[in-house]
Design a protein around this motif. Structure first.
Motif, mmCIF file in Angstrom:
data_model
loop_
_atom_site.group_PDB
_atom_site.id
_atom_site.type_symbol
_atom_site.label_atom_id
_atom_site.label_comp_id
_atom_site.label_asym_id
_atom_site.label_seq_id
_atom_site.Cartn_x
_atom_site.Cartn_y
_atom_site.Cartn_z
ATOM 1 N N GLU A 117 -50.778 -23.401 -151.461
ATOM 2 C CA GLU A 117 -50.386 -23.530 -152.871
ATOM 3 C C GLU A 117 -49.294 -24.582 -153.068
ATOM 4 O O GLU A 117 -48.786 -24.749 -154.178
ATOM 5 C CB GLU A 117 -49.863 -22.182 -153.390
ATOM 6 N N HIS A 149 -54.871 -16.643 -154.980
ATOM 7 C CA HIS A 149 -54.617 -16.158 -156.337
ATOM 8 C C HIS A 149 -53.539 -15.053 -156.326
ATOM 9 O O HIS A 149 -52.584 -15.080 -157.115
ATOM 10 C CB HIS A 149 -55.929 -15.650 -156.935
ATOM 11 N N ARG A 170 -50.117 -16.496 -155.416
ATOM 12 C CA ARG A 170 -49.563 -17.291 -156.528
ATOM 13 C C ARG A 170 -48.894 -16.359 -157.547
ATOM 14 O O ARG A 170 -47.730 -16.532 -157.907
ATOM 15 C CB ARG A 170 -50.717 -18.050 -157.194
ATOM 16 N N SER A 171 -49.621 -15.331 -158.000
ATOM 17 C CA SER A 171 -49.039 -14.499 -159.060
ATOM 18 C C SER A 171 -47.882 -13.656 -158.516
ATOM 19 O O SER A 171 -46.890 -13.425 -159.218
ATOM 20 C CB SER A 171 -50.092 -13.629 -159.746
ATOM 21 N N THR A 172 -47.983 -13.249 -157.258
ATOM 22 C CA THR A 172 -46.906 -12.436 -156.666
ATOM 23 C C THR A 172 -45.626 -13.260 -156.526
ATOM 24 O O THR A 172 -44.525 -12.791 -156.864
ATOM 25 C CB THR A 172 -47.348 -11.919 -155.278
ATOM 26 N N ASP A 174 -44.788 -15.950 -158.177
ATOM 27 C CA ASP A 174 -44.255 -16.228 -159.521
ATOM 28 C C ASP A 174 -43.472 -15.014 -160.037
ATOM 29 O O ASP A 174 -42.396 -15.151 -160.619
ATOM 30 C CB ASP A 174 -45.391 -16.558 -160.506
ATOM 31 N N ALA A 175 -44.032 -13.815 -159.810
ATOM 32 C CA ALA A 175 -43.350 -12.593 -160.280
ATOM 33 C C ALA A 175 -42.015 -12.422 -159.556
ATOM 34 O O ALA A 175 -40.999 -12.070 -160.178
ATOM 35 C CB ALA A 175 -44.244 -11.375 -160.044
ATOM 36 N N HIS A 211 -39.497 -14.717 -160.961
ATOM 37 C CA HIS A 211 -39.075 -14.237 -162.277
ATOM 38 C C HIS A 211 -38.034 -13.115 -162.129
ATOM 39 O O HIS A 211 -37.021 -13.088 -162.843
ATOM 40 C CB HIS A 211 -40.316 -13.760 -163.032
ATOM 41 N N GLN A 269 -41.889 -13.169 -151.314
ATOM 42 C CA GLN A 269 -42.060 -11.947 -152.118
ATOM 43 C C GLN A 269 -40.948 -10.918 -151.971
ATOM 44 O O GLN A 269 -40.945 -9.933 -152.712
ATOM 45 C CB GLN A 269 -43.422 -11.309 -151.787
ATOM 46 N N ASN A 311 -48.900 -7.714 -155.702
ATOM 47 C CA ASN A 311 -49.753 -7.864 -156.883
ATOM 48 C C ASN A 311 -49.615 -6.720 -157.893
ATOM 49 O O ASN A 311 -49.616 -6.949 -159.101
ATOM 50 C CB ASN A 311 -51.208 -7.991 -156.419
ATOM 51 N N VAL A 353 -46.988 -7.155 -160.686
ATOM 52 C CA VAL A 353 -46.943 -8.366 -161.515
ATOM 53 C C VAL A 353 -46.881 -8.060 -163.015
ATOM 54 O O VAL A 353 -46.125 -8.688 -163.759
ATOM 55 C CB VAL A 353 -48.164 -9.267 -161.169
ATOM 56 N N SER A 354 -47.619 -7.034 -163.448
ATOM 57 C CA SER A 354 -47.708 -6.803 -164.900
ATOM 58 C C SER A 354 -46.498 -6.052 -165.462
ATOM 59 O O SER A 354 -46.387 -5.896 -166.680
ATOM 60 C CB SER A 354 -48.988 -6.024 -165.221
#
Ligand code: PLP
Length: 415
Positions: free
Chosen positions: A219, A307, A310-312, A314-315, A318, A338, A380, A383-384
């Motif tokens: 990535e 995928h 990437r989202s993990t 980014d979280a 954040h 992470q 993962n 993330v939400s």
């Protein structure tokens, strides 16, 4: 008081299952993303494929892969795929039950190798204070002496300090990619070179990083040198049951070559039961975690893992930003993957009291020391709910300013 009488009459399955469901009601709420670590949820489709594979292999035994050749194939395919991912064209290994078993076997293999190749009879392990406790367990079980060195100011292993204790008795030198306490990647090339300088083994503990670092590199994220491309690395462990998103009970230990792998196995025939050969600490091995891991890895493939990574990541970024914005909290070190850990830099704020307030809001974060800090492994499933977490974290800090915690008890006591 627990009822200690063995059940006399059996009970209908529906009753038993209802009881189990009831017992679980106080457990960590991982399916809602409120658990940072312990359970790694790859999403509905990943859970579905794992469930189906687990059901197929619920009763199979991997003790004898001649009787269950499918489990032999599952093991060698997974090991081959992961060896390729870690750039080890000659690498060979076996599946184990988890990160601890992989580490124990790496310690055992290093001890056998040091004895066979260099006649070392009083073997030592050189490791940083950030290395996982499982290495100490291995030293305790297999009779090695631990030479423990401090970390540097940036909290990674210090090769200069390690160099002062590496010597003729060194059987194993340890690097973490990444370490559990802070999520940092050690300077693996320097550590591996130290091991090679005395002919010792170098183990890279990638239990946490093995299913993150290769995909983070793809990535375009920071790509430290840590895998079999590094001169002197002899073994690598990686947990498929963590960021590999397989259900519990599966990790891999890879050796740089088949030749080195033979130090892991135990072969014996001096009893009345004939030939007994096992690659692991276990005897009978469950086929279920192996098959479920094979199914999850096959289902996700490189694209799926990229995928999720990437989202993990980014979280996690954040959350780190959010923590930086909360007065009284101080991130530990500068991890970019992470894991993240924060302490309190305000004498009036007990970070474990923050942990208590988070627990009361239904979140699970780990507690560790020294120094007292809270530890999150983002994956993962989280993330939400990142913004909800940050809101609750800020509220928990406010609440904790007027409280002190009951303590650091992250694990239930063993009784
Ligand atoms: C870096 C590292 N190594 C080893 C382990 C041990 O793994 P397990 O708990 O699967 O035995 C862990 C667990 O979190 C870890 O983070």
């Amino acid at each position: 008081m627990t009822d200690r009488s063995f059940p006399h009459a059996g009970r209908p399955a529906a009753d038993v299952l209802a009881d189990l469901a009831d017992k679980r009601s106080g457990d960590a709420r991982w399916a809602e993303g409120r658990t940072f670590g312990l359970v790694f949820d790859g999403g509905d489709d990943v859970r579905a494929v794992a469930d189906a594979a687990a059901h197929l292999y619920l009763h199979e035994s991997a003790l004898n892969t001649a009787a269950f050749p499918s489990l032999g194939a599952i093991q060698s395919e997974l090991c081959g795929w992961i060896a390729g991912l870690f750039h080890g064209p000659e690498a060979a290994g076996f599946l184990t039950s988890g990160g601890t078993e992989s580490i124990l076997l790496a310690v055992k293999a290093a001890r056998e190798r040091a004895l066979a190749e260099r006649g070392v009879t009083e073997p030592e392990i050189v490791l940083a204070e950030s290395a996982h406790a499982a290495f100490h367990k291995g030293a305790h079980l297999f009779g090695l002496t631990v030479c423990r060195t401090p970390v540097t100011a940036d909290l990674t292993a210090d090769p200069d300090a390690m160099a002062t204790v590496v010597g003729p008795n060194t059987a194993l030198v340890v690097a973490s990619a990444m370490d559990y306490p802070t999520g940092l990647v050690d300077p693996v090339p320097e550590i591996a070179a130290l091991a090679a300088s005395v002919g010792a083994s170098c183990h890279v503990d990638a239990c946490m990083g093995g299913f993150v670092l290769p995909f983070a590199e793809m990535e375009g994220r920071p790509a430290p040198t840590w895998d079999f491309r590094t001169e002197g690395v002899t073994t690598i462990s990686a947990d498929i049951h963590k960021l590999g998103y397989a259900p519990k009970g599966v990790s891999v230990l890879l050796h740089a070559s088949r030749e080195l792998r033979r130090h892991q196995t135990f072969v014996f025939d001096q009893w009345l039961g004939g030939l007994y050969a096992t690659p692991n600490l276990q005897g009978t091995r469950a086929g279920l975690p192996m098959a479920a891991a094979w199914a999850v890895v096959s289902h996700l493939g490189i694209d799926g893992y990229r995928h999720l990574v990437r989202s993990t990541l980014d979280a996690a970024d954040h959350i780190r930003d959010g923590v930086r914005g909360i007065e009284g909290l101080a991130l530990r070190g500068d991890p970019v993957h992470q894991i993240l850990t924060f302490a309190s830099d305000d004498p009036d704020l007990d970070v474990f009291a923050v942990g208590d307030a988070l627990s009361a809001r239904g979140w699970h974060v780990d507690r560790q020391y020294p120094p007292d800090c809270l530890h999150l492994t983002v994956s993962n499933g989280n993330v939400s709910v990142v913004d909800e977490f940050l809101g609750d974290l800020a509220a928990s800090v406010e609440e904790a300013r007027s409280a002190t915690s009951g303590g650091s008890g992250q694990y239930a006591t063993i009784d």
